[in-house]
Scaffold this motif. Structure first.
Motif, mmCIF file in Angstrom:
data_model
loop_
_atom_site.group_PDB
_atom_site.id
_atom_site.type_symbol
_atom_site.label_atom_id
_atom_site.label_comp_id
_atom_site.label_asym_id
_atom_site.label_seq_id
_atom_site.Cartn_x
_atom_site.Cartn_y
_atom_site.Cartn_z
ATOM 1 N N ALA A 50 0.863 -1.176 0.000
ATOM 2 C CA ALA A 50 0.000 0.000 0.000
ATOM 3 C C ALA A 50 0.902 1.229 0.000
ATOM 4 N N LEU A 51 0.806 2.019 -1.052
ATOM 5 C CA LEU A 51 1.670 3.176 -1.238
ATOM 6 C C LEU A 51 0.854 4.455 -1.137
ATOM 7 N N ARG A 52 1.371 5.410 -0.370
ATOM 8 C CA ARG A 52 0.687 6.694 -0.189
ATOM 9 C C ARG A 52 1.739 7.801 -0.214
ATOM 10 N N CYS A 53 1.453 8.869 -0.937
ATOM 11 C CA CYS A 53 2.375 9.991 -0.987
ATOM 12 C C CYS A 53 1.608 11.296 -0.838
ATOM 13 N N ARG A 73 7.510 -6.814 -10.296
ATOM 14 C CA ARG A 73 7.681 -5.422 -10.716
ATOM 15 C C ARG A 73 7.168 -4.422 -9.682
ATOM 16 N N GLN A 74 7.123 -4.812 -8.397
ATOM 17 C CA GLN A 74 6.650 -3.874 -7.386
ATOM 18 C C GLN A 74 7.554 -2.647 -7.298
ATOM 19 N N ARG A 75 8.857 -2.863 -7.391
ATOM 20 C CA ARG A 75 9.776 -1.734 -7.299
ATOM 21 C C ARG A 75 9.558 -0.765 -8.457
ATOM 22 N N GLU A 76 9.375 -1.311 -9.651
ATOM 23 C CA GLU A 76 9.094 -0.450 -10.793
ATOM 24 C C GLU A 76 7.775 0.290 -10.596
ATOM 25 N N ALA A 77 6.793 -0.385 -10.014
ATOM 26 C CA ALA A 77 5.492 0.242 -9.806
ATOM 27 C C ALA A 77 5.580 1.380 -8.793
ATOM 28 N N VAL A 78 6.357 1.182 -7.727
ATOM 29 C CA VAL A 78 6.559 2.256 -6.750
ATOM 30 C C VAL A 78 7.176 3.471 -7.422
ATOM 31 N N LYS A 79 8.216 3.228 -8.201
ATOM 32 C CA LYS A 79 8.890 4.322 -8.908
ATOM 33 C C LYS A 79 7.926 5.040 -9.847
ATOM 34 N N ASP A 80 7.193 4.266 -10.650
ATOM 35 C CA ASP A 80 6.285 4.874 -11.629
ATOM 36 C C ASP A 80 5.206 5.700 -10.951
ATOM 37 N N CYS A 81 4.647 5.173 -9.860
ATOM 38 C CA CYS A 81 3.589 5.908 -9.153
ATOM 39 C C CYS A 81 4.097 7.246 -8.632
ATOM 40 N N LEU A 82 5.229 7.231 -7.966
ATOM 41 C CA LEU A 82 5.762 8.465 -7.386
ATOM 42 C C LEU A 82 6.048 9.510 -8.466
ATOM 43 N N ILE A 83 6.615 9.068 -9.570
ATOM 44 C CA ILE A 83 6.926 10.011 -10.647
ATOM 45 C C ILE A 83 5.668 10.558 -11.285
ATOM 46 N N HIS A 84 4.695 9.699 -11.598
ATOM 47 C CA HIS A 84 3.455 10.165 -12.224
ATOM 48 C C HIS A 84 2.661 11.064 -11.270
ATOM 49 N N TRP A 85 2.665 10.721 -9.987
ATOM 50 C CA TRP A 85 1.946 11.564 -9.018
ATOM 51 C C TRP A 85 2.586 12.945 -8.922
ATOM 52 N N TYR A 86 3.912 12.971 -8.928
ATOM 53 C CA TYR A 86 4.571 14.282 -8.861
ATOM 54 C C TYR A 86 4.256 15.108 -10.105
ATOM 55 N N ASP A 87 4.230 14.472 -11.262
ATOM 56 C CA ASP A 87 3.890 15.200 -12.488
ATOM 57 C C ASP A 87 2.512 15.845 -12.370
ATOM 58 N N PHE A 89 0.882 16.527 -9.481
ATOM 59 C CA PHE A 89 0.908 17.527 -8.407
ATOM 60 C C PHE A 89 1.554 18.827 -8.885
ATOM 61 N N SER A 90 2.677 18.725 -9.557
ATOM 62 C CA SER A 90 3.424 19.917 -9.953
ATOM 63 C C SER A 90 2.819 20.625 -11.147
ATOM 64 N N GLY A 91 2.040 19.887 -11.930
ATOM 65 C CA GLY A 91 1.454 20.477 -13.131
ATOM 66 C C GLY A 91 2.462 20.667 -14.247
ATOM 67 N N ARG A 92 3.640 20.089 -14.099
ATOM 68 C CA ARG A 92 4.688 20.295 -15.102
ATOM 69 C C ARG A 92 4.496 19.418 -16.326
ATOM 70 N N GLY A 93 3.608 18.421 -16.227
ATOM 71 C CA GLY A 93 3.474 17.470 -17.311
ATOM 72 C C GLY A 93 4.565 16.433 -17.255
ATOM 73 N N PRO A 94 4.481 15.400 -18.071
ATOM 74 C CA PRO A 94 5.477 14.328 -18.037
ATOM 75 C C PRO A 94 6.876 14.842 -18.351
ATOM 76 N N SER A 95 7.862 14.319 -17.650
ATOM 77 C CA SER A 95 9.250 14.657 -17.925
ATOM 78 C C SER A 95 9.670 14.027 -19.243
ATOM 79 N N PRO A 96 10.550 14.674 -20.010
ATOM 80 C CA PRO A 96 11.047 14.030 -21.235
ATOM 81 C C PRO A 96 11.801 12.741 -20.949
ATOM 82 N N TRP A 97 12.228 12.564 -19.687
ATOM 83 C CA TRP A 97 12.923 11.337 -19.303
ATOM 84 C C TRP A 97 11.955 10.228 -18.914
ATOM 85 N N GLY A 98 10.655 10.515 -18.882
ATOM 86 C CA GLY A 98 9.701 9.502 -18.467
ATOM 87 C C GLY A 98 9.987 9.033 -17.070
ATOM 88 N N THR A 99 10.141 7.717 -16.897
ATOM 89 C CA THR A 99 10.408 7.156 -15.567
ATOM 90 C C THR A 99 11.868 6.727 -15.405
#
Length: 483
Positions: A50-53, A73-87, A89-99
């Motif tokens: 259960a992941l919460r940020c 792939r739980q580790r990949e899922a944690v990483k992807d969630c945090l990055i997508h959530w920050y995108d 939250f910040s309103g910056r849109g997806p990073s050109p680097w993706g995940t």
């Protein structure tokens, strides 16, 4: 550029992963109880996570959570969630680097090439699996393809790094734990020199015993040329004698105030053929603010001296995103590069690190916003590629504005083999001196067995016999077949 703190509450085995992800988003982990910009909580139960940020920017908290089912792939899922959530939250849109969050993005491309993928398929994998923007994927693939001859079929060919952790003064943006030469006595210099000479002799014996061939050599720091010539020259002469067949030899001489004509002549006489003249910027007001202690005129003088002495490759470093820097400043820097025409140019992006004086300095408020820094980086890329420079290696750092990358550019025929070999980690790299990291490529062709030298000079001298023995044991296992 904003660097905030975050807190983590969850399984220890995920702590480092979360730290790496949050660092890529501009957050540092710490014990500060104020100005916490994010809180990550992970709970494990029955094979699920259960992941919460929670993100905060002064307004109402922004919260998202997810349940990650299964263990694959739980580790990949944690990483992807945090990055997508920050995108979001910040309103910056997806990073050109993706995940992608690693410091060596082209390493992944080389792995795709190893699997037999062609350029188009590798780019599509970056876009589809890692959400990398198409243009960024194209650049990564093109760079890795350019690097390919430098990272395949290396056999027993190695690179060698020598660390000289001394500087004339401490630049505002630098977090490197260098020792100031003004605080070192004659006895300290001699003890350092003798330890490095012993280190180099041990490496020579390893290479002879196991038929290892050092093909590229890099003397960095710190600022090696700040040492008294009587201390540095014996080190360089020993390198020349111990490793006579190197095809590329670089010395960082980035501070013009340390690279007098007689020092440069000594480097050239020892066999150094690639030299770094690193102004970082060509505006006097910025040099003064950064504590560089040299003038713009000194940079021109040093460059001219390097040309007169016949160094085959001159590299110049510049930083985008310095406090008080403008797009016009970077435009001027690039105009000067086009006039001087050095063979190599490296464009760094300011990484605000906790150990750098800038982190707690009043000038931190003058660091340009990420959007302005991005315009500087794009300007450099446009100007340099138009002038025939090829982007040939890159790396990323923690706390770098908008997750930019440091990129090295080279005129055709002047690519630095060492920079590629060190960054891609597909061959063994020997290291001598404080802070050096010897990395032996294990028999599986992927795992790196490492020996780290202490960064502090005194600790290095004390630990050297033990570290040499450790290095020798690993070398015997990997290259001598011992178990």
């Amino acid at each position: 550029m904003s660097v905030q703190t975050y807190t983590y509450d969850g399984p220890e085995e995920l702590h480092a992963l979360v730290g790496q992800v949050m660092a890529s988003l501009g957050y540092v982990g710490g014990r500060e109880v104020t100005c916490v910009g994010a809180a990550v909580v992970v709970r494990a139960a029955g094979g699920h996570l259960a992941l919460r940020c929670t993100f905060r920017d002064g307004g109402a908290p922004w919260v998202s959570e997810a349940v990650l089912l299964g263990t694959k792939r739980q580790r990949e899922a944690v990483k992807d969630c945090l990055i997508h959530w920050y995108d979001r939250f910040s309103g910056r849109g997806p990073s050109p680097w993706g995940t992608l969050i690693g410091v060596r993005p082209t390493k992944l491309v080389h792995h795709l090439f190893d699997q037999g993928l062609d350029d188009r398929s590798a780019a599509k994998t970056l876009e589809g699996t890692y959400h990398v923007a198409p243009e960024t994927a194209r650049r990564l693939v093109a760079m890795a393809r350019l690097q390919r001859p430098y990272v395949t079929d290396r056999g027993r060919k190695l690179a060698l790094y020598v660390g000289i952790p001394y500087c004339a003064s401490h630049c505002l943006y630098c977090s490197f734990p260098s020792r100031l030469i003004g605080r070192e006595g004659e006895g300290g210099f001699k003890a350092f020199r003798d330890a490095v000479l012993a280190d180099l002799d041990d490496l020579k014996d390893l290479c002879r015993t196991y038929d290892l061939d050092v093909t590229s050599l890099y003397v960095g720091g710190g600022t090696p040329t700040c040492l008294p010539q009587a201390i540095l020259q014996p080190i360089l002469e020993r390198l020349a004698g111990n490793f006579p067949h190197v095809r590329e030899w670089t010395v960082e001489a980035g501070r013009p105030d340390t690279a007098k004509p007689e020092m440069l002549a000594m480097l050239r006489a020892c066999g150094v053929d690639r030299i770094s003249v690193n102004p970082q910027t060509m505006q006097q007001r910025l040099l003064d603010a950064l504590g560089r202690r040299h003038s713009v005129a000194d940079i021109y003088t040093m460059y001219e001296n390097c040309r007169k002495l016949g160094f085959s490759v001159v590299n110049m470093d510049f930083i985008a995103g310095l406090p008080g820097q403008t797009l016009a400043d970077m435009q001027e820097n690039m105009e000067i590069v086009c006039k001087l025409h050095p063979e190599n140019v490296t464009i760094h992006t300011l990484a605000l690190k906790k150990r750098a004086p800038l982190f707690h300095h009043v000038l931190r408020a003058a660091v340009p916003p990420a959007e302005e820094t991005g315009r500087m980086v794009r300007l450099c890329r446009t100007v340099l590629t138009a002038k025939g420079y090829l982007p040939y290696y890159m790396y990323r750092q923690k706390y770098m504005a908008a997750s930019f990358a440091n990129t090295g550019y080279a005129l055709p025929g002047s690519i630095s083999a060492y920079n590629i070999e060190m960054m891609e980690e597909r061959q063994s790299v020997l290291a001598a001196g404080p802070g050096g990291a010897t990395k032996f490529l294990a028999r599986d062709g992927h795992t790196l067995e490492k020996v780290y030298m202490p960064k502090d000079v005194d600790a290095y001298i004390e630990a050297l016999p033990e570290k040499m023995a450790q290095r020798r044991r690993l070398c015997a296992i990997i290259y001598g077949g011992e178990i």
